[in-house]
Design a protein around this motif. Structure first.
Motif, PDB file in Angstrom:
ATOM      1  N   SER A  82       0.804  -1.220   0.000  1.00  9.03           N
ATOM      2  CA  SER A  82       0.000   0.000   0.000  1.00  9.03           C
ATOM      3  C   SER A  82       0.836   1.267   0.000  1.00  9.03           C
ATOM      4  O   SER A  82       0.432   2.278  -0.589  1.00  9.03           O
ATOM      5  CB  SER A  82      -0.940   0.001   1.212  1.00  9.03           C
ATOM      6  N   CYS A  83       1.985   1.265   0.662  1.00  7.95           N
ATOM      7  CA  CYS A  83       2.774   2.496   0.778  1.00  7.95           C
ATOM      8  C   CYS A  83       4.160   2.151   1.302  1.00  7.95           C
ATOM      9  O   CYS A  83       4.367   1.085   1.892  1.00  7.95           O
ATOM     10  CB  CYS A  83       2.060   3.467   1.736  1.00  7.95           C
ATOM     11  N   THR A 123       3.432   4.235  -3.965  1.00  7.01           N
ATOM     12  CA  THR A 123       3.026   5.400  -3.189  1.00  7.01           C
ATOM     13  C   THR A 123       4.042   5.607  -2.066  1.00  7.01           C
ATOM     14  O   THR A 123       4.340   4.665  -1.320  1.00  7.01           O
ATOM     15  CB  THR A 123       1.624   5.198  -2.581  1.00  7.01           C
ATOM     16  N   SER A 157      -2.247   7.604  11.125  1.00  4.79           N
ATOM     17  CA  SER A 157      -3.510   8.337  11.225  1.00  4.79           C
ATOM     18  C   SER A 157      -3.411   9.555  12.137  1.00  4.79           C
ATOM     19  O   SER A 157      -4.329  10.376  12.193  1.00  4.79           O
ATOM     20  CB  SER A 157      -4.626   7.405  11.735  1.00  4.79           C
ATOM     21  N   LEU A 209      -3.697   9.981   0.946  1.00  7.70           N
ATOM     22  CA  LEU A 209      -3.266   8.875   1.802  1.00  7.70           C
ATOM     23  C   LEU A 209      -3.585   9.164   3.267  1.00  7.70           C
ATOM     24  O   LEU A 209      -4.125   8.312   3.987  1.00  7.70           O
ATOM     25  CB  LEU A 209      -1.765   8.640   1.620  1.00  7.70           C
ATOM     26  N   MET A 244      -7.329   9.049   4.004  1.00  5.98           N
ATOM     27  CA  MET A 244      -7.826   7.677   4.095  1.00  5.98           C
ATOM     28  C   MET A 244      -7.466   7.056   5.448  1.00  5.98           C
ATOM     29  O   MET A 244      -8.297   6.399   6.091  1.00  5.98           O
ATOM     30  CB  MET A 244      -7.244   6.834   2.966  1.00  5.98           C
ATOM     31  N   ALA A 245      -6.225   7.294   5.898  1.00  8.79           N
ATOM     32  CA  ALA A 245      -5.804   6.762   7.198  1.00  8.79           C
ATOM     33  C   ALA A 245      -6.634   7.360   8.326  1.00  8.79           C
ATOM     34  O   ALA A 245      -7.028   6.665   9.269  1.00  8.79           O
ATOM     35  CB  ALA A 245      -4.321   7.054   7.417  1.00  8.79           C
ATOM     36  N   GLU A 300     -11.846   0.875  -3.282  1.00 10.41           N
ATOM     37  CA  GLU A 300     -10.723   0.030  -2.875  1.00 10.41           C
ATOM     38  C   GLU A 300     -11.211  -1.251  -2.197  1.00 10.41           C
ATOM     39  O   GLU A 300     -10.610  -2.322  -2.362  1.00 10.41           O
ATOM     40  CB  GLU A 300      -9.787   0.814  -1.953  1.00 10.41           C
ATOM     41  N   ARG A 358      -5.093  -2.479   6.004  1.00 10.11           N
ATOM     42  CA  ARG A 358      -4.186  -2.164   4.886  1.00 10.11           C
ATOM     43  C   ARG A 358      -3.508  -0.807   5.081  1.00 10.11           C
ATOM     44  O   ARG A 358      -2.329  -0.645   4.742  1.00 10.11           O
ATOM     45  CB  ARG A 358      -4.984  -2.167   3.581  1.00 10.11           C
ATOM     46  N   TYR A 359      -4.228   0.151   5.657  1.00  6.17           N
ATOM     47  CA  TYR A 359      -3.697   1.506   5.773  1.00  6.17           C
ATOM     48  C   TYR A 359      -3.080   1.814   7.143  1.00  6.17           C
ATOM     49  O   TYR A 359      -2.092   2.545   7.231  1.00  6.17           O
ATOM     50  CB  TYR A 359      -4.796   2.534   5.482  1.00  6.17           C
ATOM     51  N   ILE A 409       0.795   1.471   8.137  1.00  8.45           N
ATOM     52  CA  ILE A 409       1.840   2.332   7.577  1.00  8.45           C
ATOM     53  C   ILE A 409       2.483   3.157   8.693  1.00  8.45           C
ATOM     54  O   ILE A 409       1.769   3.819   9.455  1.00  8.45           O
ATOM     55  CB  ILE A 409       1.247   3.282   6.512  1.00  8.45           C
TER      56      ILE A 409
END
Length: 403
Positions: free
Chosen positions: A27-28, A47, A181, A228, A231-232, A259, A359-360, A363
């Protein structure tokens, strides 16, 4: 000489392959601002999230380009050096601290790669400047290093502007909890409170705050990065849409739905594993079919059991949109709640959204965790242990990081 972007790009792809990870499910990647790293991620079309620690470090360095600050910080370094190389001055400093009833703290040395060390050096200089002046004044060789009132005023202005930022850098550098986030809320807090100039601030403090926040706004207003982080923030049950611009909320929700549908259409390796397990169970069932099976008696409750309502009338998109809306309309989690723990509890209630959250929210906001690994490797592979095999190094690094 550091490797170029092409070499790093291929190395990253090889690393994913060696761990059996699919590039499509990546994802990143969080990196520093090195040109070779930026080029590598661009070549791989990944990304990239810029490390918040590095960005804050560069923002503070840019804000510190002032002759008054250069002189004051340079004086601090000379003072620290004067005490570091003289046991007599250290002894005299301890005596002066006792006389002036100051905390018996040692002076702090700045590390060029960590802006936080400069902040700590400045704060310690302000705390101990009376004792320092007393010791330096007693020696004619170091009398010229005594800080003037102008120097102390500049250091206090720096400390006032930058002290609140130190704790945020340390908190966002963790690796055992969700951090990405937090970036939107932290930037919002910087703009509205911590770096918002007040009437009580000196002009230098105001200039520093303005320079730092302008640099961060410039770097984090990039469209890809902004999406990004939005979304987080959306997937964190503590924040949801609180820190997303109102005109962007619908676009982010649409992207989240898209997604999720894409993830459901491409379940990845788990599908093959599930099918293999299904075949095993069928084979076991076939073998067990030859054995006599005892008839199960119906319970009384089974006669009154009603069929569960299904969503057969809804399309996949409508089902995902409904689940996302239910999640967003629910109460926010407490600010001390760990998001991944929250999603474990509510995974069955919001199964589709929880997949996207995992998924997010994994990160990292900074690249500190990977840099710690390299530091650990550097401590293991020394000049006296340069013949270690790569597999042995991997095992030693793993043990060092998990003991």
């Amino acid at each position: 000489m550091p490797p170029n972007g092409e070499v790093i790009a291929q190395g990253l792809i090889d690393a994913l392959a060696s761990w059996g990870l699919s590039e499509d499910r990546q994802s990143c990647i969080t990196t520093d601002s090195g040109t070779n790293m930026v080029k590598a991620t661009s070549l791989n079309k990944w990304t990239r999230l810029q490390c918040f620690g590095h960005r804050l470090h560069l923002a503070i360095e840019r804000a510190g380009k002032d002759k008054r600050m250069d002189r004051a910080v340079g004086l601090c370094k000379k003072v620290v050096a004067a005490f570091s190389f003289s046991w007599k001055k250290k002894r005299d400093l301890a005596t002066a601290q006792e006389e002036l009833k100051l905390p018996k703290h040692k002076l702090v040395t700045e590390s060029p790669t960590r802006w936080g060390s400069r902040q700590k050096m400045v704060a310690r200089m302000i705390e101990q400047h009376k004792a320092i002046s007393q010791v330096l004044s007693a020696d004619k060789k170091t009398r010229h290093l005594v800080p003037t009132w102008q120097d102390i005023e500049v250091l206090e202005s720096m400390n006032e502007a930058l002290k609140p930022l130190l704790e945020f850098t340390d908190s966002l550098s963790g690796e055992s909890y969700v951090s990405v986030s937090y970036l939107k809320p932290v930037l919002h807090l910087f703009r509205t409170e911590l770096l918002n100039p007040s009437d009580d601030d000196t002009q230098l403090t105001k200039d520093i705050k303005t320079a730092v926040i302008e640099y961060l706004n410039e770097k984090y207003d990039d469209e890809i990065t902004d999406k990004l982080l939005d979304m987080a923030s959306l997937l964190d049950p503590r924040f949801k849409t609180q820190y997303i611009r109102p005109d962007k909320i619908e676009a982010i929700k649409t992207r989240a739905v898209t997604e999720i549908l894409k993830m459901e259409g491409d379940p990845g390796p788990s599908t093959s594993q599930a099918s293999c397990r299904t075949e095993e169970l069928e084979a076991e069932g076939g073998a067990a079919a030859a054995l006599p099976v005892k008839k199960q008696r119906k319970s009384l409750g089974s006669f009154f059991k009603k069929p569960c309502p299904s969503n057969t009338g809804l399309s996949d998109m409508q089902a995902v949109e409904g689940e996302l809306e239910n999640y967003l309309m629910g109460p926010d989690a407490d600010s001390e709640t760990e998001p991944l723990d929250w999603w474990k509890v509510y995974d069955k209630k919001f199964p589709k959204v929880s997949q996207l959250a995992r998924r997010y929210l994994c990160i990292p906001a900074t690249s500190s965790s990977s840099e710690r690994i390299f530091s650990t490797g550097g401590n293991i592979v020394t000049c006296h242990r340069a013949a270690l095999k790569p597999e042995t190094v991997d095992k030693l690094v793993f043990l060092a990081r998990n003991l």
